[in-house]
Design a protein around this motif. Structure first.
Motif, PDB file in Angstrom:
ATOM      1  N   ILE A 232     -83.617-106.244 -31.534  1.00 58.00           N
ATOM      2  CA  ILE A 232     -83.919-107.588 -31.023  1.00 58.00           C
ATOM      3  C   ILE A 232     -85.422-107.851 -31.095  1.00 58.00           C
ATOM      4  CG2 ILE A 232     -83.901-109.087 -28.992  1.00 58.00           C
ATOM      5  CD1 ILE A 232     -81.342-107.621 -28.084  1.00 58.00           C
ATOM      6  N   MET A 233     -86.215-106.888 -30.676  1.00 60.52           N
ATOM      7  CA  MET A 233     -87.664-107.091 -30.643  1.00 60.52           C
ATOM      8  C   MET A 233     -88.264-107.220 -32.034  1.00 60.52           C
ATOM      9  SD  MET A 233     -88.005-107.473 -27.537  1.00 60.52           S
ATOM     10  CE  MET A 233     -89.762-107.841 -27.609  1.00 60.52           C
TER      11      MET A 233
ATOM     12  N   THR B 169     -87.187-109.092 -34.233  1.00 60.22           N
ATOM     13  CA  THR B 169     -87.066-110.500 -34.641  1.00 60.22           C
ATOM     14  C   THR B 169     -88.245-111.341 -34.149  1.00 60.22           C
ATOM     15  OG1 THR B 169     -85.798-111.187 -32.684  1.00 60.22           O
ATOM     16  CG2 THR B 169     -84.544-110.299 -34.553  1.00 60.22           C
ATOM     17  N   TYR B 170     -89.041-110.779 -33.243  1.00 67.77           N
ATOM     18  CA  TYR B 170     -90.206-111.503 -32.738  1.00 67.77           C
ATOM     19  C   TYR B 170     -91.428-111.232 -33.618  1.00 67.77           C
ATOM     20  CZ  TYR B 170     -87.792-112.746 -28.418  1.00 67.77           C
ATOM     21  OH  TYR B 170     -86.909-113.285 -27.508  1.00 67.77           O
TER      22      TYR B 170
ATOM     23  N   CYS C 112     -90.611-105.981 -24.322  1.00 65.98           N
ATOM     24  CA  CYS C 112     -89.382-105.417 -23.747  1.00 65.98           C
ATOM     25  C   CYS C 112     -89.736-104.159 -22.961  1.00 65.98           C
ATOM     26  CB  CYS C 112     -88.385-105.083 -24.856  1.00 65.98           C
ATOM     27  SG  CYS C 112     -86.809-104.436 -24.250  1.00 65.98           S
TER      28      CYS C 112
ATOM     29  N   TRP D  67     -79.150-112.942 -30.299  1.00 65.98           N
ATOM     30  CA  TRP D  67     -79.638-112.471 -29.003  1.00 65.98           C
ATOM     31  C   TRP D  67     -81.014-113.042 -28.706  1.00 65.98           C
ATOM     32  CZ3 TRP D  67     -77.457-108.836 -25.430  1.00 65.98           C
ATOM     33  CH2 TRP D  67     -76.140-108.476 -25.742  1.00 65.98           C
ATOM     34  N   LYS D  68     -81.878-113.093 -29.719  1.00 62.94           N
ATOM     35  CA  LYS D  68     -83.208-113.688 -29.533  1.00 62.94           C
ATOM     36  C   LYS D  68     -83.097-115.144 -29.095  1.00 62.94           C
ATOM     37  CE  LYS D  68     -87.525-114.829 -31.964  1.00 62.94           C
ATOM     38  NZ  LYS D  68     -87.521-116.242 -31.583  1.00 62.94           N
ATOM     39  N   GLN D  69     -82.213-115.880 -29.753  1.00 65.56           N
ATOM     40  CA  GLN D  69     -82.027-117.301 -29.417  1.00 65.56           C
ATOM     41  C   GLN D  69     -81.586-117.463 -27.963  1.00 65.56           C
ATOM     42  OE1 GLN D  69     -79.253-118.845 -32.312  1.00 65.56           O
ATOM     43  NE2 GLN D  69     -80.627-118.423 -34.034  1.00 65.56           N
TER      44      GLN D  69
ATOM     45  N   ASP E  45     -84.512-116.523 -25.611  1.00 66.13           N
ATOM     46  CA  ASP E  45     -85.547-117.570 -25.593  1.00 66.13           C
ATOM     47  C   ASP E  45     -85.119-118.788 -24.788  1.00 66.13           C
ATOM     48  OD1 ASP E  45     -87.125-115.960 -27.146  1.00 66.13           O
ATOM     49  OD2 ASP E  45     -86.747-117.019 -29.024  1.00 66.13           O
TER      50      ASP E  45
END
Length: 364
Positions: free
Chosen positions: A214-215, A217-218, A226, A321-323, A326
């Motif tokens: 997930i991280m 994607t940032y 995180c 998951w990022k969406q 956020d």
């Protein structure tokens, strides 16, 4: 005096140990005639040992089934039940091996034999566990007079059928004395950053390594980090993945912690990507802390306190998951103690309701 024997792998670490402590407190509040003894596989730390001893509890340590075999294991349990009883009930939390202790309880004449399901089907060594569970389910039903489960997947995995849902106890008194810790300084995080939090064990079914995905994607300039709290057999594997994927600046491992409520007040959102789960005290406590929880759809909806803070994601796609993160990160809600009590009572998750059910199972 009514003596209850509780069989559990440990009294110190993990969700089951916390659940057992919650049940203990609920029962003690509901009925002053009950005294507990614990049969466990390892000695707890002094703090836990002293806590139970002050209530007159005995703590008896035996080797697990895997370390001494079925015959010696059942003999150890039988000897304790005979030497330290008589017990009016036994409450067993050992998954597909519940029946081993339950059979000994029946042999020595204990009337109320309660099996309690917590976890769900593991992903590792699935064929072996499927076999053990298939045998265990039938024998658990045969020897237990009452079966509880913290979720439907847990009940189906451990008993198959005939179980009653019983939620874990949340100690809401924890929320009345939350200290204000400067975690930004402790963890060397800029105060402008949003904090994605995780609290749990590092085991395959918890899917902890997915947090690193997930991280990724940032972007590097995104002010988000995180913080992962916990310990377990896969800790080093996750640590290696963080370094291998170049996420040292975006992911912090802080080890096993006791300051759970304070950390939940520090987090801006909680993430739980488990492959399987029973009832999660962390998720319940997070919602009662007023933070949004982004969770796997594999986690039972019985973990949802209906406060609008529980958000399942249907697949393991890091971008999805990022969406979701956020969308909710930092949008916590303020809950009073009355709000928390009402939230639990409205769905019978409060300590009083749970204590009453357990006392009835032990004594009726």
């Amino acid at each position: 005096m009514n003596k209850i024997a509780v069989v559990v792998d440990n009294l110190e670490r993990g969700g089951i140990a916390n659940a057992v402590k919650g049940f203990f407190k609920a029962v003690m509040d509901a009925n002053k005639t009950i005294v507990f003894d614990f049969i466990t596989y390892e000695y707890p730390n002094k703090e836990i040992e002293n806590y139970y001893h002050k209530f007159g509890c005995g703590i008896f340590v035996i080797k697990s089934v895997s370390k001494q075999g079925v015959i010696r294991y059942t003999k150890s349990i039988k000897e304790i039940l005979l030497q330290h009883g008589p017990y009016v009930a036994v409450h067993i939390h050992t998954a597909y091996f519940i029946w081993l202790a339950a059979r000994m309880a029946k042999k020595v004449g204990i009337k109320h034999i309660i099996g309690h399901a917590h976890g769900a089907a593991p992903r590792k060594n699935k064929m072996i566990y499927d076999f053990l569970a298939t045998v265990g389910r039938a024998l658990n039903r045969k020897y237990c007079t009452k079966m509880f489960a913290c979720s439907e997947p847990s009940g189906k995995w451990t008993f198959g059928k005939g179980y009653t849902f019983l939620p874990n106890v949340v100690d809401i008194t924890k929320f009345s004395t939350v200290s204000s810790n400067d975690y930004f300084s402790e963890f060397d995080i800029p105060k402008s950053y949003k904090v994605i939090g995780y609290l749990g064990v590092f085991e395959r079914e918890k899917n902890t390594s997915f947090l690193v995905d997930i991280m990724k994607t940032y972007d590097e300039q995104d002010q988000v980090i995180c913080v992962i709290a916990g310990a377990g057999s896969l800790f080093d594997e996750v640590k290696t993945k963080i370094v291998g994927d170049g996420q040292q600046k975006k992911v912090k491992l802080i080890g096993y912690r006791f300051d759970v409520i304070e950390l939940l007040n520090f987090f801006d959102v909680l993430v739980a990507p488990s492959f399987s789960e029973g009832m999660s005290l962390t998720l319940l406590e997070a919602q009662l802390s007023g933070i949004h929880c982004i969770v796997s759809a594999n986690i039972p909806v019985t973990n949802d306190l209906k406060l609008g803070l529980y958000h399942p994601v249907l697949e393991y796609n890091p971008l999805l998951w990022k969406q979701e993160i956020d969308k909710y990160v930092g949008n916590r809600i303020n809950l009073s103690m009355d709000d928390r009590v009402y939230a639990l009572k409205s769905i019978a998750y409060d300590s009083e309701s749970i204590g009453t059910q357990l006392v009835k199972a032990y004594l009726d």
